[in-house]
Design a protein around this motif. Structure first.
Motif, PDB file in Angstrom:
ATOM      1  N   VAL A 177       0.774  -1.156   0.176  1.00 24.81           N
ATOM      2  CA  VAL A 177      -0.064   0.028   0.185  1.00 24.81           C
ATOM      3  C   VAL A 177       0.834   1.170  -0.045  1.00 24.81           C
ATOM      4  CG1 VAL A 177      -1.714   1.325   1.219  1.00 24.81           C
ATOM      5  CG2 VAL A 177      -1.788  -1.041   1.415  1.00 24.81           C
ATOM      6  N   ILE A 178       0.624   2.025  -0.844  1.00 28.76           N
ATOM      7  CA  ILE A 178       1.281   3.353  -0.948  1.00 28.76           C
ATOM      8  C   ILE A 178       0.426   4.561  -0.305  1.00 28.76           C
ATOM      9  CG2 ILE A 178       2.393   5.099  -2.548  1.00 28.76           C
ATOM     10  CD1 ILE A 178       3.777   2.277  -2.515  1.00 28.76           C
ATOM     11  N   PHE A 179      -0.918   4.232  -0.480  1.00 24.98           N
ATOM     12  CA  PHE A 179      -1.798   5.522  -0.473  1.00 24.98           C
ATOM     13  C   PHE A 179      -3.258   4.752  -0.291  1.00 24.98           C
ATOM     14  CE2 PHE A 179      -4.591   8.866  -2.039  1.00 24.98           C
ATOM     15  CZ  PHE A 179      -4.688   9.418  -0.849  1.00 24.98           C
ATOM     16  N   ASP A 180      -3.965   5.169   0.867  1.00 26.43           N
ATOM     17  CA  ASP A 180      -5.196   4.513   0.976  1.00 26.43           C
ATOM     18  C   ASP A 180      -6.262   5.484   1.754  1.00 26.43           C
ATOM     19  OD1 ASP A 180      -7.469   2.791   1.060  1.00 26.43           O
ATOM     20  OD2 ASP A 180      -6.535   1.178   1.960  1.00 26.43           O
ATOM     21  N   ALA A 181      -7.063   6.096   1.290  1.00 26.45           N
ATOM     22  CA  ALA A 181      -7.900   6.851   2.259  1.00 26.45           C
ATOM     23  C   ALA A 181      -9.195   7.216   1.618  1.00 26.45           C
ATOM     24  CB  ALA A 181      -7.298   8.435   2.301  1.00 26.45           C
ATOM     25  N   LEU A 182     -10.338   7.527   2.608  1.00 26.60           N
ATOM     26  CA  LEU A 182     -11.534   7.920   2.229  1.00 26.60           C
ATOM     27  C   LEU A 182     -11.602   9.160   1.777  1.00 26.60           C
ATOM     28  CD1 LEU A 182     -13.543   5.751   4.559  1.00 26.60           C
ATOM     29  CD2 LEU A 182     -13.624   5.174   2.100  1.00 26.60           C
ATOM     30  N   ARG A 199     -12.949   5.457  -1.843  1.00 27.65           N
ATOM     31  CA  ARG A 199     -11.649   5.187  -1.186  1.00 27.65           C
ATOM     32  C   ARG A 199     -10.854   5.335  -2.625  1.00 27.65           C
ATOM     33  NH1 ARG A 199     -10.719  -1.044   1.204  1.00 27.65           N
ATOM     34  NH2 ARG A 199      -8.556  -0.587   1.728  1.00 27.65           N
ATOM     35  N   GLU A 214       0.437  16.157   2.729  1.00 32.68           N
ATOM     36  CA  GLU A 214       0.193  15.481   3.919  1.00 32.68           C
ATOM     37  C   GLU A 214      -1.054  15.098   4.367  1.00 32.68           C
ATOM     38  OE1 GLU A 214       3.198  13.264   4.249  1.00 32.68           O
ATOM     39  OE2 GLU A 214       2.623  13.397   6.087  1.00 32.68           O
ATOM     40  N   MET A 215      -1.732  16.168   4.236  1.00 32.07           N
ATOM     41  CA  MET A 215      -3.139  16.444   4.717  1.00 32.07           C
ATOM     42  C   MET A 215      -3.945  15.420   3.875  1.00 32.07           C
ATOM     43  SD  MET A 215      -3.319  18.389   7.329  1.00 32.07           S
ATOM     44  CE  MET A 215      -2.518  19.845   7.971  1.00 32.07           C
ATOM     45  N   ARG A 225      -3.345  12.557   2.952  1.00 38.65           N
ATOM     46  CA  ARG A 225      -3.126  11.187   3.370  1.00 38.65           C
ATOM     47  C   ARG A 225      -4.157  10.657   4.536  1.00 38.65           C
ATOM     48  NH1 ARG A 225       2.993   9.849   4.349  1.00 38.65           N
ATOM     49  NH2 ARG A 225       2.244   7.606   4.303  1.00 38.65           N
ATOM     50  N   TYR A 226      -4.516  11.774   5.128  1.00 33.78           N
ATOM     51  CA  TYR A 226      -5.545  11.505   6.250  1.00 33.78           C
ATOM     52  C   TYR A 226      -6.872  11.889   5.585  1.00 33.78           C
ATOM     53  CZ  TYR A 226      -1.679  11.322   9.181  1.00 33.78           C
ATOM     54  OH  TYR A 226      -0.395  11.037   9.947  1.00 33.78           O
ATOM     55  N   HIS A 258     -10.700  12.903   4.227  1.00 32.28           N
ATOM     56  CA  HIS A 258     -11.633  14.091   4.727  1.00 32.28           C
ATOM     57  C   HIS A 258     -11.115  15.416   5.184  1.00 32.28           C
ATOM     58  CE1 HIS A 258     -15.098  11.778   3.848  1.00 32.28           C
ATOM     59  NE2 HIS A 258     -15.005  10.717   4.831  1.00 32.28           N
ATOM     60  N   HIS A 259      -9.717  15.611   4.918  1.00 31.97           N
ATOM     61  CA  HIS A 259      -9.040  16.929   5.206  1.00 31.97           C
ATOM     62  C   HIS A 259      -9.045  17.704   4.092  1.00 31.97           C
ATOM     63  CE1 HIS A 259      -7.764  15.004   8.902  1.00 31.97           C
ATOM     64  NE2 HIS A 259      -7.297  16.283   9.374  1.00 31.97           N
TER      65      HIS A 259
END
Lengths: 436, 436
Positions: free
Chosen positions: A144-149, A163, A413-414, A416-417, A419-420
């Motif tokens: 996994v390199i990146f995985d966010a909702l 996703r 960076e935001m 990656r989290y 819903h930012h």
């Protein structure tokens, strides 16, 4: 693999020639499988699935007007937008596909490896299996390199999210018809072409960590940023805590100022957007023939960052933005995000902040100016002009509580989290980071 | 300032002697200002403000049972929990206060500098102004160390959240009566005392960045962790995307299995919790006399991390936990979080996972074991046993998709982003990081 992007364009032209798609606007009444629900007037599919178009009444202290109601797409299920990456001769390549969407300008655009709703997985469409899906569903191989909702267009979707995933593949990956490997440099060149790299590809790529970006193009580490991480997160918390978004789902029939007319749902002023129907005949999709409602915006939008070098480091002016369908009060958005046509009749004071600065910038201050489309599965010919405009050197470092300067690295960076960062800012960030 | 914690205890005893509080359980019917709403049976204040007790019907695939309904506290407004920090002779000191809450065991506990609901700011209580509030409201002086919106007990609150803040003060800070400066070492000693450092203090301190923690007690940087940040965030996204939490607000009168009996709302089995009323006479609070409903849990809970050294670095086993009131499907919780009494009559297979490992651990494996209270403003004598238990060396590194090993440092980083870590895990993390 393409040695030059001209080879890509030849291949893309072949793909286009081999396919035959027709998208025909059609009245909402009589649209196959869809109907206005008696009583509410909501537009629903007879299966109860896919999505519906309902109404929402909004009150907020964070927009140009304090209260309004509007039609909105309700689609509770979240899908997967996933890109496979693999190194060839030490260079990361990204697997993209030529995909037809009915709302796309040019019909075909470059899409992530997988772009699938949950209905796709669970085969509500009764279509073909989704290629490469196994790389994205647990248990999976690869890294996994990146995985966010991530949220999507809050102006038109109620709390919709998908996703977003980037997975580094292990071992050989067979390349299916209609798919191709592209380097970041090549994607960066293609981002110069209007309406080619689709929204889903752009939002997924916005989450690529800095180490993967093209050498020499990563910008300002946190140490050289105007504000540290604690201050940026505090600004976001303050904005969420101090603004309010009160909303109430209402029947589409009760949305004030909107009505059906000639098979289309429109606002009395002719502004904002229309809800239209389309009949689709497609090859290369899960289903060869279907009909669906779509949102057709009125006029081309503007999505823009004002930028400034602060102590030598590029910063972007980020806005804490509330929309009708925001997941949680607001998200980080671009400096300006609007359809200028909606504001033409209004006095200057009612126009979105910084819109005039962006549109009237001298050409030498325009760092980025390219037109891309929003999601062609729900939006019909929804174009935005993506802009980055260098602010004058005397532009202030503080412009009030709803905007803050941060570096592209910090905004990344935001991302990656979950819903930012909103979809407009993510897509513009992808252009800024990767466009050559 | 206290040279030794014995001086603190003397001061605290004086504070206690100078105050006079009475909290008396009282029937919900007839509770001053509160009533059961005709029709729904919801418990509401006559002003329509503060909070209400309503019902919720829950369906989820991420708990021991698939569906249930229960009473729940609805309190849409979020408050501020804020701690001021200031260096004296190079040592950071934190400003805490002796605060009365009706549900507290011992009535008085150590609270953040500011612990205020929005009703406090806006003076619905018509009480005194909140001391030190100006350090936490924008525009403010000082430097933000930590500022996030954090969820509270999802078993009892529907989507409740508070703003957790740590602000480094500029200049002199007058110390008011009932307030004191404590170092992290001193707070660490006081965390050994049962029911003294309140929940609000613990959750705020959990967000203190590592650089501020006591020298030599920070644990494992990311480089030595089993999983990197991308993998941890992906695990969290996967859990959210794969689990569902469907819920519907229902009238309290329609919550199945619950009923009012002798002025208390109870479950027919006697398990879970009761909704009770209390009459309060207080000094040193905003208002000297009031009545309110409270949640009184049945039996003491257990909040526990299993820990393991992996390649020499301490890791915690984190659970993706769904609760009735979760803000967004689930958050990162401790390995075990339950009231064991609720499961006593059930077969071993229906007991919460890892509960038996935690409760039956040999004494030399118990790294932390202390009893603290949950929020005394809404919960009556809600005690939890906070535990950290070292797992056997052959305990697996993979125990299924809903648990993952991460370092305290990694979990602390997640705390900085709102809504990633639940209140039970945050409070336990604060004990782990600071308890001496």
């Amino acid at each position: 693999m393409f040695r030059q992007t001209s080879e890509f364009h030849d291949w893309f032209a072949e793909q286009r020639a081999a396919q035959d798609h027709r998208v025909t606007p059609a009245p909402l009444r009589g649209l196959d499988g869809w109907s206005f629900e008696p009583g509410t007037g909501d537009i629903r599919h007879r299966s109860g699935r896919f999505f519906s178009i309902e109404g929402i009444a909004v009150e907020t202290d964070n927009r140009e007007v304090a209260a309004w109601s509007q039609p909105i797409i309700v689609q509770p299920e979240s899908g997967i937008l996933g890109i496979l990456v693999k190194e060839f001769a030490g260079v990361p390549h990204f697997l993209l596909q030529v995909k037809m969407e009915p709302g796309n300008i040019n019909i075909l655009q470059l899409s992530p490896t997988v772009q699938a709703t949950r209905s796709n997985f669970t085969r509500v469409h009764q279509g073909n299996a989704v290629p490469y899906l196994e790389y994205f569903l647990a248990p999976r191989t690869g890294r996994v390199i990146f995985d966010a909702l991530q949220s999507e267009q809050g102006s038109w979707f109620l709390g919709k999210r998908n996703r977003n995933m980037i997975i580094e593949a292990d071992g050989d990956v067979p390349v299916r018809d209609g798919f191709c490997w592209l380097t970041l440099d090549q994607i960066g060149e293609l981002l110069n072409v209007e309406n080619l790299v689709n929204m889903d590809t752009r939002t997924v790529l916005s989450g690529l960590p800095d180490g993967w970006a093209v050498q020499g193009r990563t910008t300002g580490a946190e140490g050289r940023a105007l504000h540290g991480k604690a201050a940026l997160l505090s600004w976001f918390t303050e904005a969420k805590a101090s603004h309010r978004l009160d909303r109430r789902r209402i029947p589409l029939a009760e949305v004030e100022g909107w009505a059906e007319s000639d098979g289309v749902v429109v606002h009395g002023s002719g502004r904002f957007f229309e809800v239209i129907g389309v009949d689709v005949e497609a090859q290369g999709r899960e289903v060869a023939r279907w009909a669906q409602p779509m949102i057709a915006p009125v006029g081309r939008g503007v999505i823009a960052f004002l930028t400034r070098r602060i102590e030598g480091t590029v910063h972007l002016l980020v806005n804490a933005r509330t929309e009708a369908g925001s997941f949680d009060v607001l998200e980080m958005g671009p400096t300006v995000q609007c359809a200028p046509a909606n504001y033409e009749a209004l006095p200057a004071g009612s126009r979105p902040r910084f819109l005039d600065e962006v549109l009237s910038a001298a050409p030498e201050r325009v760092l980025l100016d390219v037109v891309h489309s929003e999601e062609g599965g729900r939006f019909y010919h929804a174009e935005n002009r993506y802009l980055a405009v260098e602010a004058p050197d005397d532009f202030p470092l503080e412009v009030g509580p709803d905007h803050i300067w941060m570096t592209p690295h910090q905004l990344g960076e935001m991302v990656r989290y979950s819903h930012h960062v909103n979809v407009e800012a993510r897509n513009l960030l992808a252009c800024l980071r990767f466009l050559r």
